[in-house]
Each structure stands twice: as C-alpha cells, then as structure tokens.
Design an enzyme around this catalytic site. Structure first.
Site, mmCIF file in Angstrom:
data_model
loop_
_atom_site.group_PDB
_atom_site.id
_atom_site.type_symbol
_atom_site.label_atom_id
_atom_site.label_comp_id
_atom_site.label_asym_id
_atom_site.label_seq_id
_atom_site.Cartn_x
_atom_site.Cartn_y
_atom_site.Cartn_z
ATOM 1 N N HIS A 287 6.161 6.013 -1.857
ATOM 2 C CA HIS A 287 5.650 7.070 -0.974
ATOM 3 C C HIS A 287 6.854 7.619 -0.195
ATOM 4 O O HIS A 287 7.814 6.888 0.061
ATOM 5 C CB HIS A 287 4.644 6.409 -0.023
ATOM 6 C CG HIS A 287 3.904 7.334 0.886
ATOM 7 N ND1 HIS A 287 4.465 7.881 2.013
ATOM 8 C CD2 HIS A 287 2.620 7.782 0.856
ATOM 9 C CE1 HIS A 287 3.562 8.622 2.637
ATOM 10 N NE2 HIS A 287 2.427 8.588 1.955
ATOM 11 N N ASP B 193 6.323 -2.197 1.527
ATOM 12 C CA ASP B 193 5.339 -1.243 2.024
ATOM 13 C C ASP B 193 3.980 -1.681 1.473
ATOM 14 O O ASP B 193 3.676 -1.472 0.302
ATOM 15 C CB ASP B 193 5.717 0.161 1.537
ATOM 16 C CG ASP B 193 4.662 1.197 1.886
ATOM 17 O OD1 ASP B 193 3.607 0.815 2.427
ATOM 18 O OD2 ASP B 193 4.902 2.386 1.608
ATOM 19 N N GLN C 285 -1.058 0.076 0.476
ATOM 20 C CA GLN C 285 -2.142 0.132 -0.510
ATOM 21 C C GLN C 285 -2.573 -1.268 -0.950
ATOM 22 O O GLN C 285 -3.475 -1.399 -1.770
ATOM 23 C CB GLN C 285 -1.700 0.943 -1.743
ATOM 24 C CG GLN C 285 -1.395 2.391 -1.454
ATOM 25 C CD GLN C 285 -2.637 3.179 -1.021
ATOM 26 O OE1 GLN C 285 -3.775 2.797 -1.282
ATOM 27 N NE2 GLN C 285 -2.411 4.279 -0.329
ATOM 28 N N LYS D 256 -6.069 2.430 6.456
ATOM 29 C CA LYS D 256 -6.366 2.217 5.033
ATOM 30 C C LYS D 256 -7.072 0.873 4.833
ATOM 31 O O LYS D 256 -7.435 0.517 3.729
ATOM 32 C CB LYS D 256 -5.083 2.276 4.216
ATOM 33 C CG LYS D 256 -4.436 3.671 4.247
ATOM 34 C CD LYS D 256 -3.126 3.670 3.496
ATOM 35 C CE LYS D 256 -2.251 4.852 3.842
ATOM 36 N NZ LYS D 256 -2.613 6.069 3.146
ATOM 37 N N CYS E 99 2.273 12.447 -1.591
ATOM 38 C CA CYS E 99 3.510 12.077 -0.885
ATOM 39 C C CYS E 99 4.398 11.214 -1.775
ATOM 40 O O CYS E 99 5.036 10.258 -1.288
ATOM 41 C CB CYS E 99 3.222 11.352 0.419
ATOM 42 S SG CYS E 99 2.302 12.345 1.598
HETATM 43 C C1 LIG Z 1 2.160 3.409 -0.079
HETATM 44 C C2 LIG Z 1 2.091 4.153 1.221
HETATM 45 N N1 LIG Z 1 3.097 4.028 2.090
HETATM 46 C C3 LIG Z 1 3.099 4.648 3.277
HETATM 47 C C4 LIG Z 1 2.053 5.466 3.634
HETATM 48 C C5 LIG Z 1 2.095 6.134 4.965
HETATM 49 O O1 LIG Z 1 1.044 5.671 5.761
HETATM 50 P P1 LIG Z 1 0.715 6.366 7.142
HETATM 51 O O2 LIG Z 1 0.593 7.838 6.861
HETATM 52 O O3 LIG Z 1 -0.582 5.744 7.555
HETATM 53 O O4 LIG Z 1 1.832 6.062 8.071
HETATM 54 C C6 LIG Z 1 0.995 5.644 2.765
HETATM 55 C C7 LIG Z 1 -0.111 6.559 3.091
HETATM 56 O O5 LIG Z 1 -0.572 7.321 2.260
HETATM 57 C C8 LIG Z 1 1.002 4.965 1.522
HETATM 58 O O6 LIG Z 1 0.000 5.076 0.655
#
Ligand SMILES: Cc1ncc(COP(=O)(O)O)c(C=O)c1O
Length: 412
Positions: free
Chosen positions: A125, A203, A206, A229, A367
């Site tokens: 992401h 990270d 998910q 999430k 993203c």
């Molecule tokens: C794998 C991953 N990393 C980071 C993020 C960023 O999360 P947030 O927008 O809640 O900070 C997301 C959100 O879509 C994500 O799916």
C-alpha cells in the site's frame, strides 16, 4: 453479542452490525477499506462520552482516574491481542501514521543512517512506500524493492538476494496485500532479515481481522494496523515496537504527555510508549478498538477462519465460473480479498453497476499503484470480506457482474 444460530449451526453475525438492518439487502464487500462496526463497539464509545467522559493521565479526580484505567486496560487488551507487552503499544491515528512515525523516528535515530538500505515490496500500500521514499529523499536512505513472483507471491529468492550485501537495516513489508489478498510468509521474511541483522516491520492492516497475530512468534520488531479495518472506529491505530528498540527512538511529535520535565533550556522525554503519544489521545477511539478486539475474541479465531475460508472458497468458485472475469493472482496463499478485472468493462463502471444491485465493492487502484502497474492496469474491482459476509453475497456479486456484462454486450 447477538448471534443467531442457522440451521447448519453456523452463527450469523450480521445482526450484530446495525448497518445491515438500516440498509436492507446490502451486500458489503469492502471490509478491506473499512469494516462495519458491531453494536458492542458503538455502545462502548457512546457509553464513555455519555457517562464517563474525562481526560486521561492528567486529572486528579475520580472520573479522570477511571478514564485512565480504562484507557490503559485497553492498551493491555491490544497488547494481549498480538502477544506484546502493554508498554510496546503506541496509539496512533492509523496504520498510515504508524508507518510515518516509524520512518521518521528511525531516520533520526542511530538505527538507520545515511547509506543504510530499507527493503519494501511490490505488494505494498502507498502507506508503506511513501514514508520510506521521504526518508530516502530527506536522509539518504537507499530504498530497495522486493519483486513479486510470477504467481503473485513475494519473491523470497529475490528478498534473500537484496539482503545479501548486509547494507539492509530494515525490511518493511505487508502481511496481507490489500490489492490482491496475497499472504506474505512473515516468519520466513523475519528469518531471512535476522540472518543479515536487519529489523522487520510489518503492515498488518489487512491481517489483524482475519488471523491471529503473534508478534513474538512472527519474530518482528514493528507491526502496525488501523482499528477501523478491525471492526473498530476510524482515527485510531496501533504501532507495536519491541521495547528495546522503542527506547532507542527519539520522539515523533512534541507536546503534553510525552515529557517528564520541561524547562526553556531542556526537555526530558517520557519513556515509551508515552514518548510517542503527544497530546490528548483519541481516548474513545482506543476504547472502541478494545471493544472491537473483545468482539473478535468473542467470535473466536476458529470460527472466523472456518467461516471466511468457506465464504472465500465459494467466492472463488463463482467468480472463476464467469467467462471474461480475471482474478489477480495472490501467490501460494490468498486471504479475504479478490481483485478482479472483467473483460471490456471499466472497473469504475462495474463498481457503479454493482452498486445498483446493492453490492458495495471498491473500484480503483487501492492505494497500490505500483502493484497494479505490474499487472498493466490502473484499477480493479476489489471484493473483500468480513465476518458478516456469507457465501450468498458472492452469488449476488456474480449476478451483478453478469448483468453488467449483458449491459455491455459482453460475457456468455
Ligand atoms: C495494507 C494497508 N496498509 C495501510 C493502509 C492505510 O491504513 P489507514 O488509511 O487506516 O491509515 C491500508 C488501508 O487501506 C492498507 O490496506
């Protein structure tokens, strides 16, 4: 918890989520973007603001002391959830802030110096790409990108090769890729990184709602995720860091709550985690996150894993049976997400048509532009599941896709 038993004795949890009663017929397949909230989370947050509101860590009166106890109990709930210590849990606004905090603080510490390298992967992401680019451009860190394999998994041989020269100080990769559902073998990543003396950041955005996470067993140094999430509120997230590493990091932001003493000449900083939590925290968000974790624990990982596996297996079968549908590959293991392309129909058109069928999906780049570019596309339709999805939701998705194909004169 309001669990209905179905004839096959599998609990349907849909009734725990008021959004479904308010939107009859809704098929929600966008939990990868944000998950719906169970009543227990909403009640916990409402209760605090309504009957127990006070700030934390400052007040000398009972209401504030109770708020502090509840806030710190929530920290312990989060720590237990990922097998960490409470002092290793830093509350942030979300995974994005967690990763920015990490990059920024590491970049100002002795743990990462100009000329050192950081590895990210093609699965990331943007939140796990851009903070490291900022560090590269601002502080002379070398950024290396681990490619994916033909099958869509992380290329572990390439990772080993990228680590070989010993310059890499950190490997920062996703646990489950949000654009494809690819599961990264985190333990193996840690093993390779450790062998070369590199730290590991994951990270977990998910992953935390789909599988138990044990940061000790995974042997990682940092792990981030967002509450929203995980059936919790927006605006709250978690950065886990191994305590001995957190102790070596400078503060992120300055202000109240992160100090022990302040004079105009000098400030002494509080130990972690307070050092990284300047200002009044999102108290109610943290309580909501703890309630979300209680909710997930109440369902139990055995049930969640079996339920989601059955829903995903049905989803894969119905999607693969539609001519003209391509599912982006996820490598050896997929979790919770299908990213699909339908021949001759733009993903945004498909998303709009599906919405006309009351099927909510995400259409776009998720993203993750570098990953989609790898597959020569700018957008896909993404269907992602949560505990409230049922196999029949994928029948509705399939029916919506077929009706879009008819409209566009495509398909069978
Ligand atoms: C794998 C991953 N990393 C980071 C993020 C960023 O999360 P947030 O927008 O809640 O900070 C997301 C959100 O879509 C994500 O799916």
């Amino acid at each position: 918890m309001n669990v209905i038993r179905l004839a096959n004795d599998r609990p349907s949890v849909k009734d725990d989520f008021p959004v479904f009663a308010a939107n009859e017929g809704l098929v929600y397949l966008d939990s990868g973007a944000t998950a719906q909230k169970p009543i227990s989370v909403l009640d916990r947050m409402d209760h605090f603001y309504r009957y127990a509101n006070a700030t934390v860590h400052r007040g000398v009166y009972r209401l504030s002391a109770d708020a502090t106890d509840a806030f710190e109990a929530a920290r312990k709930t989060v720590a237990d959830f990922i097998n960490a210590e409470a002092r290793e849990i830093i509350f942030v606004r979300g995974a994005t802030e967690g990763l920015n905090l990490l990059a920024d603080c590491l970049g100002r510490s002795d743990l990462l110096k100009a000329g050192d390298a950081v590895i990210v992967s093609e699965l990331e992401h943007h939140a796990n790409i851009v903070p490291w680019q900022l560090l590269r451009d601002g502080r002379g860190i070398e950024l290396r990108v681990c490619p994916i394999s033909e099958e869509g998994g992380l290329d572990m041989a390439a990772l080993e090769a990228l680590l070989a020269d010993g310059k890499v100080k950190l490997v920062s990769v996703t646990h489950i890729a949000n654009a494809t559902g690819t599961v990264v073998p985190v333990k193996e990543v840690s093993r390779l990184a450790r062998a070369k003396g590199a730290m590991v950041a994951i990270d977990g955005c998910q992953a935390v709602s789909h599988r138990p996470v044990d940061v000790r067993d995974l042997d990682v140094d940092f792990y981030v995720f967002s509450a929203h999430k995980l059936y919790g509120p927006t605006g709250t997230g978690v950065l886990f860091g191994r305590y001995e590493l957190l102790e070596k990091l400078p503060p992120y932001q300055g202000g109240g709550a992160m100090i022990t003493t302040v004079t105009f000449e000098k400030t002494e900083f509080a130990p972690p985690p307070q050092r990284f939590e300047a200002g009044t925290p999102d108290i109610v968000g943290v309580l909501g996150l703890a309630a979300a974790i209680d909710y997930v624990n109440g369902l139990g990982w055995d049930w969640i894993a079996a339920h989601e596996a059955a829903v995903m297996a049905h989803g894969e079968a119905v999607l693969r049976a539609i001519p003209g549908v391509t599912i982006l590959p996820a490598g050896p293991e997929r979790a919770s997400i299908f990213s699909i392309l339908v021949e001759g129909i733009h993903p945004h058109d498909l998303g709009t048509i599906l919405d006309n069928h009351d099927v909510a999906v995400r259409a776009g780049s998720h993203c993750a532009q570098p990953l989609l570019a790898k597959y020569n596309c700018y957008a896909t339709v993404r269907a992602s599941v949560g505990v409230y999805n049922e196999a029949a939701d994928f029948d509705r998705l399939a029916a919506g896709i077929k009706s879009a194909q008819k409209l566009f004169g495509k398909g069978a």
